[in-house]
Design a protein around this motif. Structure first.
Motif, PDB file in Angstrom:
ATOM      1  N   LEU A  74       0.821  -1.203   0.000  1.00  0.00           N
ATOM      2  CA  LEU A  74       0.000   0.000   0.000  1.00  0.00           C
ATOM      3  C   LEU A  74       0.863   1.265   0.000  1.00  0.00           C
ATOM      4  O   LEU A  74       0.491   2.276  -0.608  1.00  0.00           O
ATOM      5  CB  LEU A  74      -0.929  -0.008   1.218  1.00  0.00           C
ATOM      6  N   ALA A  75       2.003   1.217   0.674  1.00  0.00           N
ATOM      7  CA  ALA A  75       2.918   2.367   0.658  1.00  0.00           C
ATOM      8  C   ALA A  75       3.399   2.634  -0.763  1.00  0.00           C
ATOM      9  O   ALA A  75       3.507   3.800  -1.188  1.00  0.00           O
ATOM     10  CB  ALA A  75       4.106   2.105   1.578  1.00  0.00           C
TER      11      ALA A  75
ATOM     12  N   LEU B 234       7.767   1.520  10.515  1.00  0.00           N
ATOM     13  CA  LEU B 234       8.868   1.410   9.556  1.00  0.00           C
ATOM     14  C   LEU B 234       8.595   2.279   8.327  1.00  0.00           C
ATOM     15  O   LEU B 234       9.489   2.969   7.823  1.00  0.00           O
ATOM     16  CB  LEU B 234       9.047  -0.056   9.157  1.00  0.00           C
ATOM     17  N   ILE B 235       7.353   2.250   7.833  1.00  0.00           N
ATOM     18  CA  ILE B 235       6.990   3.071   6.669  1.00  0.00           C
ATOM     19  C   ILE B 235       7.134   4.556   6.991  1.00  0.00           C
ATOM     20  O   ILE B 235       7.669   5.342   6.196  1.00  0.00           O
ATOM     21  CB  ILE B 235       5.552   2.745   6.221  1.00  0.00           C
TER      22      ILE B 235
ATOM     23  N   SER C 151      -0.003   6.605   7.552  1.00  0.00           N
ATOM     24  CA  SER C 151      -1.375   6.868   7.969  1.00  0.00           C
ATOM     25  C   SER C 151      -2.363   6.469   6.885  1.00  0.00           C
ATOM     26  O   SER C 151      -3.426   5.901   7.170  1.00  0.00           O
ATOM     27  CB  SER C 151      -1.531   8.349   8.310  1.00  0.00           C
ATOM     28  N   ARG C 152      -1.992   6.737   5.645  1.00  0.00           N
ATOM     29  CA  ARG C 152      -2.863   6.380   4.523  1.00  0.00           C
ATOM     30  C   ARG C 152      -3.019   4.860   4.414  1.00  0.00           C
ATOM     31  O   ARG C 152      -4.118   4.361   4.186  1.00  0.00           O
ATOM     32  CB  ARG C 152      -2.300   6.972   3.229  1.00  0.00           C
TER      33      ARG C 152
ATOM     34  N   LEU D  58      -6.906   1.353  13.152  1.00  0.00           N
ATOM     35  CA  LEU D  58      -6.512   2.454  14.032  1.00  0.00           C
ATOM     36  C   LEU D  58      -5.201   2.087  14.692  1.00  0.00           C
ATOM     37  O   LEU D  58      -5.159   1.174  15.533  1.00  0.00           O
ATOM     38  CB  LEU D  58      -7.581   2.700  15.110  1.00  0.00           C
ATOM     39  N   PRO D  59      -4.091   2.729  14.312  1.00  0.00           N
ATOM     40  CA  PRO D  59      -2.780   2.365  14.880  1.00  0.00           C
ATOM     41  C   PRO D  59      -2.745   2.506  16.389  1.00  0.00           C
ATOM     42  O   PRO D  59      -3.443   3.336  16.981  1.00  0.00           O
ATOM     43  CB  PRO D  59      -1.820   3.361  14.206  1.00  0.00           C
ATOM     44  N   THR D  60      -1.899   1.679  17.022  1.00  0.00           N
ATOM     45  CA  THR D  60      -1.746   1.701  18.471  1.00  0.00           C
ATOM     46  C   THR D  60      -1.175   3.027  18.954  1.00  0.00           C
ATOM     47  O   THR D  60      -1.549   3.553  19.985  1.00  0.00           O
ATOM     48  CB  THR D  60      -0.827   0.548  18.914  1.00  0.00           C
ATOM     49  N   GLY D  61      -0.225   3.585  18.213  1.00  0.00           N
ATOM     50  CA  GLY D  61       0.388   4.841  18.627  1.00  0.00           C
ATOM     51  C   GLY D  61       1.835   4.888  18.223  1.00  0.00           C
ATOM     52  O   GLY D  61       2.372   3.930  17.681  1.00  0.00           O
TER      53      GLY D  61
END
Length: 309
Positions: free
Chosen positions: A26-27, A166-167, A177-178, A186-189
């Motif tokens: 996706l990146a 890493l991205i 984020s995209r 929803l990322p952990t942080g």
């Protein structure tokens, strides 16, 4: 373009492989160019089978330049404790590559001497066994950790967070984020905000008093507290604590507490080489026979047999 070497140990979790490669794909798509390339490697090359039966073709370990190495181990990390694997990991670390591991891959990193000054995330249920096996290595009770030149995940979906970090590090936070948005995640942080997956987190939304009581139990596994004292520390009358456990867990506090101690014993048996008697003591059992009887009732086999399994 950033080159990522993904090293597989036979029996690796397919979920982890997906949670590394899909965000990288996706990146590339969101960057409108190929910002990442990756390949799968193993000690001997050829086909590697995941724990769920999927097979992935790999190349043999080599010293071609790469920007990061990500090691995906298995439920039996001893399969990766080969001299050629450990020597290869040391060479790549000395070269300055970003070195990452997932779940039990941390044990292979520890065996290679890569966790003396750097840490690796470990699942809170397994961390005692990891430390017992490699007391000089640094393991942290986090879902994931991204602290170049090391990154790590305690396993499961936390591997997605590690890959997103890493991205963000190698491309941009916007692209990371995209990628998360596209996968409805929803990322952990960010680094420094990670938390362990403890009962205070997983049960807190159900009942905070129950979660606090369980956290007190988890902090006192080697020297068990009387249930009355746990209730007092949690600020609850004993009858209230009992009702909470029966309502949400269908067990008494004493039954649940015993289960936690036995679960810790099982983790130590399977992830360390300590003697059964020592493990019994570390889990609050003064008598070896009492421990064995309780273990048989819980897991339907003796502690020594569970270690062999």
């Amino acid at each position: 373009m950033r080159n990522i070497d993904i090293v597989l140990v036979d029996g690796f979790p397919m979920l982890s492989a997906t949670l590394v490669t899909e965000p990288l794909r996706l990146a590339n798509r969101e960057s409108l160019e190929q910002v990442f390339a990756w390949r799968f490697l193993s000690v001997d090359g050829g086909m590697q089978r995941s724990s769920s039966g999927f097979e992935v073709t790999t190349d043999r370990l080599d010293d071609r330049p790469a920007d990061a190495v990500l090691l995906l181990s298995s439920y039996h990390p001893e399969a990766g404790l080969r001299h050629d694997m450990l020597a290869w990991l040391r060479r790549r670390a000395r070269r300055g590559d970003l070195m990452g591991c997932v779940d039990t891959g941390a044990l292979i990193f520890a065996a290679a001497g890569l966790l003396g000054q750097h840490s690796a995330a470990a699942h809170f249920e397994a961390i005692d066994g990891f430390v017992a096996s490699y007391p000089k290595a640094m393991f942290v009770d986090r879902l994931f950790d991204f602290s170049p030149p090391r990154c790590s995940s305690a396993g499961g979906v936390a591997t997605f967070d590690m890959t997103l970090a890493l991205i963000a590090h190698m491309v941009s936070a916007d692209i990371a984020s995209r990628a998360a948005q596209i996968m409805n995640y929803l990322p952990t942080g960010h680094t420094g905000e990670q938390q362990r997956l403890s009962p205070m987190r997983s049960l807190g939304m159900v009942n905070q008093d129950l979660a606090l009581a369980i956290d007190i139990m988890l902090g006192n596994l080697s020297a068990p507290l009387p249930i009355a004292q746990i209730a007092q520390r949690a600020g609850l009358p004993g009858w209230r604590l009992g009702r909470l456990f029966q309502r949400y867990l269908r067990q008494s506090p004493a039954q649940y507490y015993l289960g936690l101690r036995l679960a810790r014993a099982r983790n130590l048996l399977r992830n360390s080489h300590r003697q059964v008697g020592i493990i019994a003591s570390l889990c609050g059992f003064d008598n070896h026979e009492t421990f064995t009887r309780a273990y048989r009732r819980q897991f339907k086999l003796a502690p020594s047999a569970d270690r062999e399994y």
